[in-house]
Design a protein around this motif. Structure first.
Motif, PDB file in Angstrom:
ATOM      1  N   ILE A  45       0.835  -1.206   0.000  1.00 42.84           N
ATOM      2  CA  ILE A  45       0.000   0.000   0.000  1.00 42.84           C
ATOM      3  C   ILE A  45       0.869   1.255   0.000  1.00 42.84           C
ATOM      4  CG2 ILE A  45      -1.645   1.317   1.387  1.00 42.84           C
ATOM      5  CD1 ILE A  45      -2.834  -1.325   2.282  1.00 42.84           C
ATOM      6  N   ASP A  46       1.910   1.247   0.809  1.00 35.92           N
ATOM      7  CA  ASP A  46       2.758   2.435   0.919  1.00 35.92           C
ATOM      8  C   ASP A  46       3.579   2.669  -0.348  1.00 35.92           C
ATOM      9  OD1 ASP A  46       3.254   4.529   2.786  1.00 35.92           O
ATOM     10  OD2 ASP A  46       5.303   3.788   3.013  1.00 35.92           O
ATOM     11  N   SER A  47       3.793   1.613  -1.144  1.00 33.71           N
ATOM     12  CA  SER A  47       4.588   1.774  -2.362  1.00 33.71           C
ATOM     13  C   SER A  47       3.887   2.659  -3.390  1.00 33.71           C
ATOM     14  CB  SER A  47       4.889   0.408  -2.979  1.00 33.71           C
ATOM     15  OG  SER A  47       3.691  -0.232  -3.412  1.00 33.71           O
ATOM     16  N   PHE A  48       2.581   2.844  -3.259  1.00 31.47           N
ATOM     17  CA  PHE A  48       1.868   3.739  -4.163  1.00 31.47           C
ATOM     18  C   PHE A  48       2.207   5.208  -3.889  1.00 31.47           C
ATOM     19  CE2 PHE A  48      -0.522  -0.062  -4.816  1.00 31.47           C
ATOM     20  CZ  PHE A  48      -1.072   0.055  -6.076  1.00 31.47           C
ATOM     21  N   PHE A  63      -7.928   1.167  -1.166  1.00 32.73           N
ATOM     22  CA  PHE A  63      -9.024   0.718  -0.304  1.00 32.73           C
ATOM     23  C   PHE A  63      -9.188  -0.798  -0.387  1.00 32.73           C
ATOM     24  CE2 PHE A  63     -13.506  -0.305   0.367  1.00 32.73           C
ATOM     25  CZ  PHE A  63     -13.710   0.232   1.634  1.00 32.73           C
ATOM     26  N   VAL A  64      -9.087  -1.350  -1.583  1.00 31.66           N
ATOM     27  CA  VAL A  64      -9.196  -2.804  -1.748  1.00 31.66           C
ATOM     28  C   VAL A  64      -8.063  -3.507  -1.006  1.00 31.66           C
ATOM     29  CG1 VAL A  64      -9.092  -4.675  -3.434  1.00 31.66           C
ATOM     30  CG2 VAL A  64     -10.467  -2.647  -3.899  1.00 31.66           C
ATOM     31  N   LEU A  65      -6.855  -2.962  -1.122  1.00 29.12           N
ATOM     32  CA  LEU A  65      -5.723  -3.568  -0.414  1.00 29.12           C
ATOM     33  C   LEU A  65      -5.896  -3.463   1.095  1.00 29.12           C
ATOM     34  CD1 LEU A  65      -2.750  -2.352  -2.625  1.00 29.12           C
ATOM     35  CD2 LEU A  65      -3.790  -4.611  -2.571  1.00 29.12           C
ATOM     36  N   ALA A  99      -8.782  -3.415   2.701  1.00 28.39           N
ATOM     37  CA  ALA A  99      -9.773  -4.426   3.062  1.00 28.39           C
ATOM     38  C   ALA A  99      -9.147  -5.807   3.071  1.00 28.39           C
ATOM     39  CB  ALA A  99     -10.943  -4.373   2.084  1.00 28.39           C
ATOM     40  N   LEU A 100      -8.230  -6.049   2.147  1.00 28.26           N
ATOM     41  CA  LEU A 100      -7.541  -7.340   2.125  1.00 28.26           C
ATOM     42  C   LEU A 100      -6.687  -7.526   3.366  1.00 28.26           C
ATOM     43  CD1 LEU A 100      -6.894  -9.899   0.506  1.00 28.26           C
ATOM     44  CD2 LEU A 100      -5.053  -8.634  -0.615  1.00 28.26           C
ATOM     45  N   ILE A 101      -6.045  -6.451   3.819  1.00 23.45           N
ATOM     46  CA  ILE A 101      -5.259  -6.525   5.052  1.00 23.45           C
ATOM     47  C   ILE A 101      -6.150  -6.912   6.223  1.00 23.45           C
ATOM     48  CG2 ILE A 101      -4.026  -5.124   6.759  1.00 23.45           C
ATOM     49  CD1 ILE A 101      -2.783  -3.600   4.519  1.00 23.45           C
ATOM     50  N   SER A 102      -7.291  -6.244   6.340  1.00 25.52           N
ATOM     51  CA  SER A 102      -8.194  -6.531   7.452  1.00 25.52           C
ATOM     52  C   SER A 102      -8.697  -7.969   7.398  1.00 25.52           C
ATOM     53  CB  SER A 102      -9.378  -5.559   7.427  1.00 25.52           C
ATOM     54  OG  SER A 102      -8.929  -4.231   7.517  1.00 25.52           O
ATOM     55  N   ARG A 103      -9.048  -8.430   6.210  1.00 28.49           N
ATOM     56  CA  ARG A 103      -9.580  -9.788   6.091  1.00 28.49           C
ATOM     57  C   ARG A 103      -8.521 -10.839   6.400  1.00 28.49           C
ATOM     58  NH1 ARG A 103     -13.390 -11.199   1.109  1.00 28.49           N
ATOM     59  NH2 ARG A 103     -14.578  -9.660   2.331  1.00 28.49           N
ATOM     60  N   LEU A 104      -7.331 -10.647   5.854  1.00 20.19           N
ATOM     61  CA  LEU A 104      -6.268 -11.606   6.126  1.00 20.19           C
ATOM     62  C   LEU A 104      -5.860 -11.578   7.595  1.00 20.19           C
ATOM     63  CD1 LEU A 104      -3.947 -11.292   3.011  1.00 20.19           C
ATOM     64  CD2 LEU A 104      -5.493 -13.160   3.593  1.00 20.19           C
ATOM     65  N   GLY A 105      -5.804 -10.370   8.168  1.00 22.52           N
ATOM     66  CA  GLY A 105      -5.462 -10.291   9.585  1.00 22.52           C
ATOM     67  C   GLY A 105      -6.485 -10.980  10.462  1.00 22.52           C
ATOM     68  N   LYS A 106      -7.767 -10.818  10.138  1.00 22.98           N
ATOM     69  CA  LYS A 106      -8.818 -11.477  10.906  1.00 22.98           C
ATOM     70  C   LYS A 106      -8.766 -12.986  10.732  1.00 22.98           C
ATOM     71  CE  LYS A 106     -13.829 -11.461  11.608  1.00 22.98           C
ATOM     72  NZ  LYS A 106     -15.121 -10.858  11.166  1.00 22.98           N
ATOM     73  N   ALA A 107      -8.561 -13.441   9.485  1.00 20.75           N
ATOM     74  CA  ALA A 107      -8.493 -14.884   9.235  1.00 20.75           C
ATOM     75  C   ALA A 107      -7.300 -15.511   9.934  1.00 20.75           C
ATOM     76  CB  ALA A 107      -8.419 -15.140   7.732  1.00 20.75           C
ATOM     77  N   ASN A 108      -6.155 -14.831   9.889  1.00 19.55           N
ATOM     78  CA  ASN A 108      -4.975 -15.368  10.561  1.00 19.55           C
ATOM     79  C   ASN A 108      -5.165 -15.383  12.072  1.00 19.55           C
ATOM     80  OD1 ASN A 108      -3.489 -15.863   8.232  1.00 19.55           O
ATOM     81  ND2 ASN A 108      -2.711 -13.774   8.156  1.00 19.55           N
ATOM     82  N   GLY A 109      -5.845 -14.339  12.595  1.00 18.90           N
ATOM     83  CA  GLY A 109      -6.100 -14.327  14.035  1.00 18.90           C
ATOM     84  C   GLY A 109      -7.008 -15.461  14.463  1.00 18.90           C
ATOM     85  N   GLU A 110      -8.066 -15.745  13.686  1.00 18.18           N
ATOM     86  CA  GLU A 110      -8.939 -16.846  14.032  1.00 18.18           C
ATOM     87  C   GLU A 110      -8.224 -18.185  13.897  1.00 18.18           C
ATOM     88  OE1 GLU A 110     -12.213 -16.399  11.410  1.00 18.18           O
ATOM     89  OE2 GLU A 110     -13.115 -14.709  12.519  1.00 18.18           O
ATOM     90  N   ARG A 111      -7.392 -18.336  12.866  1.00 17.58           N
ATOM     91  CA  ARG A 111      -6.651 -19.575  12.700  1.00 17.58           C
ATOM     92  C   ARG A 111      -5.669 -19.783  13.850  1.00 17.58           C
ATOM     93  NH1 ARG A 111      -4.348 -18.388   8.372  1.00 17.58           N
ATOM     94  NH2 ARG A 111      -6.158 -18.819   7.051  1.00 17.58           N
ATOM     95  N   HIS A 112      -5.045 -18.687  14.274  1.00 18.04           N
ATOM     96  CA  HIS A 112      -4.097 -18.798  15.385  1.00 18.04           C
ATOM     97  C   HIS A 112      -4.817 -19.119  16.699  1.00 18.04           C
ATOM     98  CE1 HIS A 112      -0.423 -18.043  17.611  1.00 18.04           C
ATOM     99  NE2 HIS A 112      -1.103 -17.241  18.433  1.00 18.04           N
ATOM    100  N   ALA A 113      -6.046 -18.587  16.865  1.00 16.69           N
ATOM    101  CA  ALA A 113      -6.800 -18.865  18.081  1.00 16.69           C
ATOM    102  C   ALA A 113      -7.204 -20.324  18.176  1.00 16.69           C
ATOM    103  CB  ALA A 113      -8.030 -17.968  18.139  1.00 16.69           C
ATOM    104  N   ARG A 114      -7.451 -20.948  17.015  1.00 21.09           N
ATOM    105  CA  ARG A 114      -7.809 -22.366  17.029  1.00 21.09           C
ATOM    106  C   ARG A 114      -6.627 -23.243  17.394  1.00 21.09           C
ATOM    107  NH1 ARG A 114     -11.025 -22.321  11.243  1.00 21.09           N
ATOM    108  NH2 ARG A 114     -12.732 -20.918  11.874  1.00 21.09           N
TER     109      ARG A 114
END
Length: 333
Positions: free
Chosen positions: A261-264, A314-316, A318-333
């Motif tokens: 994102i910052d590279s833009f 904005f799409v990127l 949203a992708l950060i938020s989704r991946l972060g949430k998915a990784n957090g749930e996977r780590h919690a399991r």
């Protein structure tokens, strides 16, 4: 002494049997009273009034420019025709023109190369230095602060430093190469190397971000699996690939997406080093929007380019938020 059996019936027979009391609704210890409710409403009102000035300022410096940008992108506004500010006859005209603008499409491709290669190298360099710093070497630990210097420098200072390095007349790099018998022409004046010269400067500036993130995660890797793997005969590469790297996966993903994102926003390097040249080989999307808005005075068209970039970011995000949430749930399991 009278027998106990003769006393017990008299003692127990004190009257007709009474039913046991049933538990009824009782008021809790911390139940809300009308006074408490009034106090909570007054506190919420005071809290909102206290935040109101900050929210107004935040809206003025974020939402208002954003709304203005979107509105202007729907008009053919230019400095040569200020009256076109409120012409909404063809609101999608700028966006349709973008799809037909080959120079804009080329700028997207240049941006993709700059972002992908730059972010990949930042991850590799940051990961490698983080592993070396985590190894416990006193020499490297003493250089930790030195590695952070590029990230804390202002972007314009970084651009000027690399401008000197890439200018043959004053560059210590070119002077050293000439002494070794390897004269090299200016890297930022060569169409074949200009973009990659910018990538090198961008990597030098931002690899400390990945290094710090990975180093912090390395210090949280548990020692028991590593020690058990070494006892079982695993070498360093196997320990890294099968034990350490899975613990670093989430951190690397977050670093990659944030740096992507910052590279833009790699504008100072481009403006100082190449100004988008030679030709258009280093003209990324935001620089092309800058040219359209400030060099050619096409503010509506430049605003449309900025809106497209904003949508991509904005799409990127949203992708950060989704991946972060998915990784957090996977780590919690």
């Amino acid at each position: 002494m009278p027998p106990t059996a003769s006393i017990a019936p008299q003692a127990l027979n004190t009257g007709p049997a009474q039913p046991l009391p049933l538990p009824g609704p009782t008021r809790g210890k911390h139940a809300e009273t009308p006074a408490t409710q009034r106090w909570q409403r007054a506190s919420a009102r005071a809290y909102g009034l206290g935040l109101a000035p900050a929210l107004v300022v935040l809206a003025a410096i974020t939402l208002l420019p954003l709304i203005t940008l979107v509105v202007v992108s729907l008009t053919p506004l230019s400095l040569t025709d200020p009256a076109a500010t409120f012409h909404f006859g063809q609101p999608a005209g700028n966006y349709v023109q973008l799809l037909q603008d080959q120079r804009f499409l080329d700028s997207l491709w240049v941006q993709a190369k700059l972002s992908s290669v730059g972010v990949l190298l930042q991850l590799l360099v940051g990961l490698g230095l983080a592993l070396l710093l985590h190894s416990g070497s006193r020499l490297l630990a003493g250089l930790r602060t030195f590695f952070l210097i590029p990230m804390v420098l202002p972007p314009i200072v970084v651009a000027l430093v690399w401008k000197i390095i890439y200018t043959p007349d004053i560059s210590p790099l070119h002077a050293l190469l000439e002494q070794w018998g390897w004269p090299v022409r200016s890297l930022i004046a060569n169409p074949d190397t200009a973009l990659w010269a910018i990538v090198v400067a961008d990597v030098w500036q931002w690899f400390p971000f990945t290094m710090l993130m990975v180093l912090a995660q390395l210090q949280m890797v548990p020692r028991d699996p590593v020690d058990a793997a070494r006892i079982d005969g695993a070498n360093r590469w196997q320990v890294f690939v099968y034990i350490v790297l899975p613990y670093l996966q989430r951190t690397l993903v977050v670093c990659a997406l944030f740096r992507l994102i910052d590279s833009f926003k790699a504008f100072p390097l481009l403006y100082v080093l190449t100004n988008g040249g030679p030709g258009t080989v280093t003209e990324v999307t935001n620089f092309y929007g800058f040219i359209q808005a400030f060099n050619f005075s096409y503010w509506g068209y430049g605003s449309a380019i900025a809106v497209v970039m904003l949508a991509i970011i904005f799409v990127l995000s949203a992708l950060i938020s989704r991946l972060g949430k998915a990784n957090g749930e996977r780590h919690a399991r």
